[in-house]
Design a protein around this motif. Structure first.
Motif, short mmCIF file in Angstrom:
data_model
loop_
_atom_site.label_atom_id
_atom_site.label_comp_id
_atom_site.label_asym_id
_atom_site.label_seq_id
_atom_site.Cartn_x
_atom_site.Cartn_y
_atom_site.Cartn_z
N UNK A 159 0.82 -1.21 0.00
CA UNK A 159 0.00 0.00 0.00
C UNK A 159 0.85 1.26 0.00
N UNK A 160 1.93 1.24 0.79
CA UNK A 160 2.84 2.37 0.82
C UNK A 160 3.49 2.56 -0.55
N UNK A 161 3.92 1.47 -1.17
CA UNK A 161 4.56 1.54 -2.48
C UNK A 161 3.61 2.12 -3.52
N UNK A 162 2.38 1.63 -3.56
CA UNK A 162 1.41 2.11 -4.55
C UNK A 162 1.10 3.59 -4.33
N UNK A 163 0.86 3.97 -3.08
CA UNK A 163 0.53 5.37 -2.78
C UNK A 163 1.69 6.29 -3.14
N UNK A 164 2.91 5.90 -2.79
CA UNK A 164 4.08 6.73 -3.08
C UNK A 164 4.33 6.82 -4.59
N UNK A 165 4.16 5.70 -5.31
CA UNK A 165 4.37 5.70 -6.75
C UNK A 165 3.34 6.60 -7.45
N UNK A 166 2.09 6.51 -7.03
CA UNK A 166 1.06 7.37 -7.61
C UNK A 166 1.35 8.83 -7.31
N UNK A 167 1.81 9.12 -6.11
CA UNK A 167 2.17 10.51 -5.75
C UNK A 167 3.26 11.03 -6.68
N UNK A 168 4.28 10.21 -6.91
CA UNK A 168 5.39 10.64 -7.77
C UNK A 168 4.92 10.90 -9.19
N UNK A 169 4.12 10.00 -9.72
CA UNK A 169 3.67 10.15 -11.11
C UNK A 169 2.76 11.36 -11.25
N UNK A 170 1.79 11.49 -10.36
CA UNK A 170 0.83 12.60 -10.47
C UNK A 170 1.52 13.94 -10.26
N UNK A 171 2.35 14.05 -9.22
CA UNK A 171 3.04 15.32 -8.96
C UNK A 171 4.02 15.65 -10.08
N UNK A 172 4.66 14.61 -10.64
CA UNK A 172 5.57 14.86 -11.75
C UNK A 172 4.86 15.39 -12.98
N UNK A 173 3.71 14.82 -13.30
CA UNK A 173 2.93 15.30 -14.44
C UNK A 173 2.47 16.74 -14.20
N UNK A 174 2.02 17.03 -12.99
CA UNK A 174 1.60 18.40 -12.67
C UNK A 174 2.76 19.38 -12.80
N UNK A 175 3.96 18.94 -12.42
CA UNK A 175 5.12 19.82 -12.54
C UNK A 175 5.47 20.07 -14.01
N UNK A 176 5.44 19.02 -14.81
CA UNK A 176 5.73 19.19 -16.23
C UNK A 176 4.73 20.15 -16.88
N UNK A 177 3.48 20.04 -16.45
CA UNK A 177 2.43 20.93 -16.97
C UNK A 177 2.45 22.31 -16.30
N UNK A 178 3.36 22.47 -15.29
CA UNK A 178 3.49 23.73 -14.54
C UNK A 178 2.16 24.14 -13.91
N UNK A 179 1.45 23.17 -13.35
CA UNK A 179 0.17 23.41 -12.67
C UNK A 179 0.37 23.05 -11.21
N UNK A 180 0.66 24.06 -10.41
CA UNK A 180 1.03 23.83 -9.02
C UNK A 180 -0.11 24.05 -8.04
N UNK A 181 -1.24 24.52 -8.52
CA UNK A 181 -2.37 24.81 -7.63
C UNK A 181 -2.81 23.59 -6.82
N UNK A 182 -2.86 22.38 -7.42
CA UNK A 182 -3.30 21.21 -6.62
C UNK A 182 -2.27 20.71 -5.61
N UNK A 183 -1.05 21.31 -5.60
CA UNK A 183 0.00 20.81 -4.72
C UNK A 183 0.27 21.82 -3.61
#
Length: 393
Positions: A133-157
Motif C-alpha cells: 500500500x505504501x509503495x502504490x501510494x508513493x508511486x502514484x504521488x510521484x507520477x501525479x506530482x511529476x505530471x503536474x510539474x511538467x504541466x506547470x500546474x502547481x495549484x493542486x500541490x
C-alpha cells in the motif's frame, strides 16, 4: 530462552487471522468476481520488471537533478559537456512519464488481489499488504506530482514540489526494494512459464507502444526533429526560446528597465558598479548554450555577454579559486539567487549575458543581464542579475 521466544514469535506471525463473517463476501469479495484470463503471474512479473527499471532510471537521474540544485559539500558537478544536464533531466522526465501506462497496467494486473479472501491471513501478511500500500501510494504521488510539474500546474500541490518529490522518491525506492525481495522468487518462477494466451502479448505490446509514444512526445521538448510531437512543452517564447517565469510574474519589470540600473560586483578587494554601457564596453563573448528546464524541455540559444571570470578578475579575485553568489533583482522567490562554483566560473562559456541571438535580451529572458552557464539547470541560470558577490574561499 531466546530460541523459545523466537519460536513463539514465528508462530504468532504465522497464526491465521479469524475470517470475517460470510455476509461480507459480496461485490468484489464475491468468489469468481474477477475471472479475466488475461491476468497472469507472468504478465504481472514482466510489467513489474519494466516498472522497476523505469523507476531506477528515474530515481538516479532525479537524484542528479536534486544534487545539482542543492549541492552538498561533497558533490561536484562539471561544466562540460555542456548538454549533460539537458540529457539527464530529459531522460528523467521522459522515463517518469513513460511509467504512467506501465503503472496503470501493473495496477490493473494486480488489483483483484485487493479482494482476496480472507483479506488478511496473518500478521506477516498484513505487514506485507501494508508495505505494498505504501509503495502504490508513493508511486502514484510521484507520477501525479511529476505530471503536474511538467504541466506547470502547481495549484493542486499545497507543498513545494521539489522537496515533496525528492523525499517521496526515497520512500518509493525503499518500498520497492522490500517488494522485490518478497516477490523475487515468484518473478523467477513466472518468467519460466510460457504465455499461453496471445492476448497477453498484445497487452504488453499496447503498454509498450503507449510508453514509447509518450517518450517520443516528451523528447519533442528537446529534440528539434520531434518538436511537432511535443504536447507538454511551453511553446516558443520571445526571441525563439521558451519562458517559464515572466518579468511581470517575478515583479521586476520596473526595476529591470530603470535607467539607474547598475550591476554591482563585490570582490574581496574592490567593488564595481557597472551600467549597461560599461558592461557593453567590456570584451564580449558569444556561446551556444541550452536552457535546460527541470520540467524536461530545453532549447539552445546564442548568448553574448561578459565572461563571469572576467568580472571576478576585475574585482581583484582569482576566478579559478573562488565561488560567487549571483543575485536577481527579484525581492523574493526560491531561486532569486544561486551560487556558482569555481569550475563554472573558470569555464569561458559562463557568461553574464546581455544579448540573445544578436539582440538585447528580452525582458522575460532576463534583461538587462542574466547568468548563462554550461551544464546547469534553468532555475540556476539567474535572470535580471543585479549583484554578484565573490565568496571567500
Amino acid at each position: 530462552m531466546v530460541r523459545h521466544s523466537d519460536r513463539l514469535l514465528s508462530r504468532w506471525l504465522r497464526a491465521p487471522v479469524p475470517a470475517p463473517p460470510e455476509a461480507l463476501r459480496r461485490g468484489p469479495f464475491r468468489p469468481g468476481r474477477f475471472g479475466s484470463a488475461l491476468r497472469s503471474t507472468r504478465l504481472t512479473s514482466l510489467l513489474g520488471i519494466a516498472l522497476g527499471v523505469s523507476f531506477a532510471v528515474c530515481f538516479a537521474t532525479g537524484l542528479i537533478s536534486h544534487l545539482v540544485q542543492h549541492p552538498p559539500g561533497w558533490f561536484w558537478w562539471p561544466s562540460r559537456p555542456v548538454g549533460l544536464y539537458r540529457f539527464t533531466q530529459g531522460v528523467h522526465v521522459a522515463t517518469g512519464l513513460a511509467t504512467v501506462p506501465l503503472l496503470g497496467a501493473k495496477l490493473w494486473s494486480v488489483y483483484p488481489r485487493l479482494f482476496v479472501w480472507p483479506p488478511i491471513r496473518s500478521i506477516a501478511h498484513a505487514a506485507e499488504r501494508a508495505s505494498v500500500g505504501v509503495l502504490v501510494a508513493a508511486a502514484l504521488f510521484q507520477v501525479v506530482s511529476g505530471v503536474l510539474n511538467v504541466a506547470r500546474w502547481y495549484a493542486p500541490m499545497p507543498f513545494f514540489f521539489t522537496a515533496g518529490h525528492y523525499w517521496v522518491a526515497w520512500l518509493v525506492v525503499g518500498a520497492l526494494l522490500v517488494h522485490i525481495a518478497v516477490q523475487l522468487p515468484v518473478v523467477r518462477t513466472a518468467r519460466t512459464v510460457a504465455v499461453a494466451d496471445p492476448n497477453r502479448r498484445r497487452i504488453l505490446g499496447a503498454v509498450g507502444a503507449a510508453a514509447g509514444l509518450i517518450t517520443l512526445t516528451t523528447a519533442g521538448q528537446t529534440v528539434r526533429p520531434l518538436s511537432a510531437l511535443a504536447v507538454l512543452g511551453p511553446g516558443a517564447g520571445p526571441q525563439g526560446l521558451p519562458v517559464n517565469k515572466t518579468a511581470g510574474r517575478a515583479g521586476v519589470a520596473a526595476l529591470a528597465v530603470d535607467p539607474s540600473y547598475r550591476l554591482v560586483v563585490t570582490g574581496t578587494r574592490r567593488q564595481l558598479h557597472l551600467d549597461l554601457a560599461a558592461l557593453a564596453a567590456l570584451p564580449q563573448h558569444t556561446a551556444e548554450l541550452p536552457i535546460a528546464c527541470v520540467e524536461g524541455w530545453s532549447a539552445t540559444g546564442q548568448w553574448t555577454g561578459v565572461r563571469l571570470r572576467d568580472l571576478v578578475a576585475l574585482a581583484g579575485d582569482d576566478p579559478d579559486q573562488v565561488a560567487v553568489l549571483v543575485e536577481s533583482l527579484q525581492t523574493g522567490g526560491r531561486y532569486r539567487s544561486t551560487t556558482v562554483p569555481a569550475e563554472h566560473i573558470g569555464d569561458p562559456l559562463t557568461l553574464v549575458a546581455l544579448r540573445l541571438g544578436g539582440e538585447p535580451l528580452h525582458l522575460d529572458h532576463g534583461y538587462p543581464a542574466r547568468l548563462i552557464a554550461p551544464n546547469r539547470p534553468g532555475v540556476l541560470q539567474t535572470k535580471w542579475v543585479g549583484r554578484i558577490t565573490v565568496l571567500a574561499s
